[in-house]
Design a protein around this motif. Structure first.
Motif, PDB file in Angstrom:
ATOM      1  N   ILE A 164       0.846  -1.194   0.000  1.00 44.63           N
ATOM      2  CA  ILE A 164       0.000   0.000   0.000  1.00 44.63           C
ATOM      3  C   ILE A 164       0.883   1.245   0.000  1.00 44.63           C
ATOM      4  CG2 ILE A 164      -1.738   1.282   1.321  1.00 44.63           C
ATOM      5  CD1 ILE A 164      -2.834  -1.314   0.253  1.00 44.63           C
ATOM      6  N   ALA A 165       0.414   2.314  -0.656  1.00 44.63           N
ATOM      7  CA  ALA A 165       1.140   3.592  -0.658  1.00 44.63           C
ATOM      8  C   ALA A 165       2.606   3.389  -1.019  1.00 44.63           C
ATOM      9  CB  ALA A 165       0.999   4.291   0.695  1.00 44.63           C
ATOM     10  N   SER A 166       2.847   2.728  -2.139  1.00 43.29           N
ATOM     11  CA  SER A 166       4.217   2.416  -2.559  1.00 43.29           C
ATOM     12  C   SER A 166       5.030   3.658  -2.882  1.00 43.29           C
ATOM     13  CB  SER A 166       4.186   1.496  -3.789  1.00 43.29           C
ATOM     14  OG  SER A 166       3.589   0.267  -3.489  1.00 43.29           O
TER      15      SER A 166
ATOM     16  N   ASN B 210      -7.411   3.750  -4.213  1.00 44.21           N
ATOM     17  CA  ASN B 210      -7.606   4.373  -2.913  1.00 44.21           C
ATOM     18  C   ASN B 210      -7.565   3.258  -1.868  1.00 44.21           C
ATOM     19  OD1 ASN B 210      -8.535   5.586  -0.563  1.00 44.21           O
ATOM     20  ND2 ASN B 210     -10.032   6.854  -1.613  1.00 44.21           N
ATOM     21  N   ALA B 211      -6.631   3.326  -0.947  1.00 45.83           N
ATOM     22  CA  ALA B 211      -6.443   2.249   0.028  1.00 45.83           C
ATOM     23  C   ALA B 211      -7.600   2.126   1.008  1.00 45.83           C
ATOM     24  CB  ALA B 211      -5.133   2.467   0.797  1.00 45.83           C
ATOM     25  N   ALA B 212      -8.482   3.118   1.054  1.00 45.89           N
ATOM     26  CA  ALA B 212      -9.644   3.030   1.933  1.00 45.89           C
ATOM     27  C   ALA B 212     -10.711   2.101   1.366  1.00 45.89           C
ATOM     28  CB  ALA B 212     -10.231   4.419   2.173  1.00 45.89           C
ATOM     29  N   ALA B 213     -10.545   1.693   0.107  1.00 43.99           N
ATOM     30  CA  ALA B 213     -11.473   0.756  -0.533  1.00 43.99           C
ATOM     31  C   ALA B 213     -10.659  -0.148  -1.452  1.00 43.99           C
ATOM     32  CB  ALA B 213     -12.545   1.506  -1.301  1.00 43.99           C
TER      33      ALA B 213
ATOM     34  N   LEU C  81      -6.519   0.647   7.581  1.00 45.51           N
ATOM     35  CA  LEU C  81      -6.016  -0.496   8.338  1.00 45.51           C
ATOM     36  C   LEU C  81      -7.031  -1.638   8.351  1.00 45.51           C
ATOM     37  CD1 LEU C  81      -4.322   1.351  11.332  1.00 45.51           C
ATOM     38  CD2 LEU C  81      -3.159  -0.164   9.725  1.00 45.51           C
ATOM     39  N   ARG C  82      -8.294  -1.284   8.458  1.00 49.64           N
ATOM     40  CA  ARG C  82      -9.340  -2.318   8.428  1.00 49.64           C
ATOM     41  C   ARG C  82      -9.386  -3.004   7.067  1.00 49.64           C
ATOM     42  NH1 ARG C  82     -13.705   1.433  11.682  1.00 49.64           N
ATOM     43  NH2 ARG C  82     -13.099   0.783  13.800  1.00 49.64           N
ATOM     44  N   GLU C  83      -9.173  -2.233   6.009  1.00 48.77           N
ATOM     45  CA  GLU C  83      -9.126  -2.816   4.676  1.00 48.77           C
ATOM     46  C   GLU C  83      -7.915  -3.739   4.514  1.00 48.77           C
ATOM     47  OE1 GLU C  83     -11.146  -2.182   1.305  1.00 48.77           O
ATOM     48  OE2 GLU C  83     -12.121  -2.754   3.186  1.00 48.77           O
TER      49      GLU C  83
END
Length: 303
Positions: A92-94, A196-199, A226-228
């Motif tokens: 994530i967020a590379s 989008n890391a939130a989804a 984090l939950r994702e």
């Protein structure tokens, strides 16, 4: 006898690092910056605005942080963290791919590099393509495709010889199965995903390892992210985190709070979040945790 000769090499290195850290802290605290962008009402920038900030930072980001990360030991911590990655990996967020060189030959079955900044993704792709990991992946993938074409050509020749005529319609096409050509042959499959890391657009329990380095400071809703991450982890999988967060030292906390507005507008980064509390709120179990750099850098392995 010179003044410096009175000290050991280790003492000089430690002293240099402390001097550097003090200088950086002082500069961040007291020196103004022409690139500060404060909104007129004093509010923090929107997610869209911060995404634009990441896009603009991307081309020069590596040059700006390289020496800082080296002197403060961040590179060593990245290397140590990435060594824990196995199986199918989602990063994530590379960003600009500052972890790329730490994924060693055959370490993982697949790595999905992701970010929501197109500017960062552009630099990331170029870095992966030029890395040992990327070159091996590209070579192995091309070799598999070449072998498949040779197999098809051989099959077609045999058909012609057997029937004494041209290849029947669909015979060549029917010999091609484009799915999974590289499976079991390419050591580490590489993919890129702007998201989008939130989804996270993957099903539950898709990955053996999820990696995030210095991303929680940049997400609009870090707990949701984090939950994702937890959702897409397989049972027994590992979440590897290396994060900026609020210090446990009073003077450092004060400095981070004082410079928060400046830092968010310049870098899109909320650098004083309570990382431990966010991880706990997301329902993750911490297996290993260390803090360094006056408590502002968190090394966490969770599940």
């Amino acid at each position: 006898m010179s003044f410096l000769s009175r000290f050991s090499r280790t003492q000089l290195i430690i002293g240099g690092l402390l001097t550097y850290a003090t200088g950086v802290s002082a500069a961040l605290t007291f020196l103004p910056s022409s690139s500060d962008k404060k909104t007129q009402d004093g509010s923090f920038p929107s997610e869209t605005t911060r995404q634009s900030t990441f896009d603009s930072l991307a081309p020069g980001y590596d040059k700006e942080v390289r020496m800082h990360e080296y002197l403060l030991g961040i590179q060593r911590r990245r290397k140590r963290l990435i060594a824990q990655a196995t199986g199918k990996v989602l990063e994530i967020a590379s960003g600009t791919g500052r972890n790329v060189d730490y994924y060693k030959k055959g370490c993982c079955d697949e790595i999905v590099f992701s970010d929501f900044s197109e500017g960062m993704m552009k630099v990331l792709r170029e870095k992966v393509e030029g890395s040992d990991l990327g070159k091996r992946w590209d070579y192995q993938r091309r070799r598999v495709q070449q072998l498949e074409l040779e197999r098809i050509a051989h099959h077609s020749t045999r058909l012609v010889q057997a029937q004494g005529q041209g290849v029947p319609p669909g015979a060549v096409g029917g010999a091609i199965d484009g799915s999974g050509l590289t499976k079991g042959v390419v050591e580490t499959e590489i993919r890129f995903k702007t998201m989008n890391a939130a989804a996270i657009p993957y099903p539950d329990q898709s990955f053996d390892t999820v990696v995030d380095t210095f991303g929680l400071c940049s997400f609009e809703d870090p707990v949701q992210v984090l939950r994702e991450m937890k959702r897409v982890l397989k049972p027994g999988g590992k979440l590897l985190l290396l994060e900026h967060g609020n210090s446990h030292w009073g003077f450092m906390k004060d400095m981070q709070a004082k410079q928060l507005d400046r830092h968010v507008h310049k870098y899109g980064c909320y650098w004083n979040r309570e990382i431990g509390e966010l991880v706990q709120e997301a329902g993750l179990k911490v297996v290993e945790q260390e803090r360094s750099q006056l408590g502002t850098v968190f090394y966490i392995i969770a599940e």
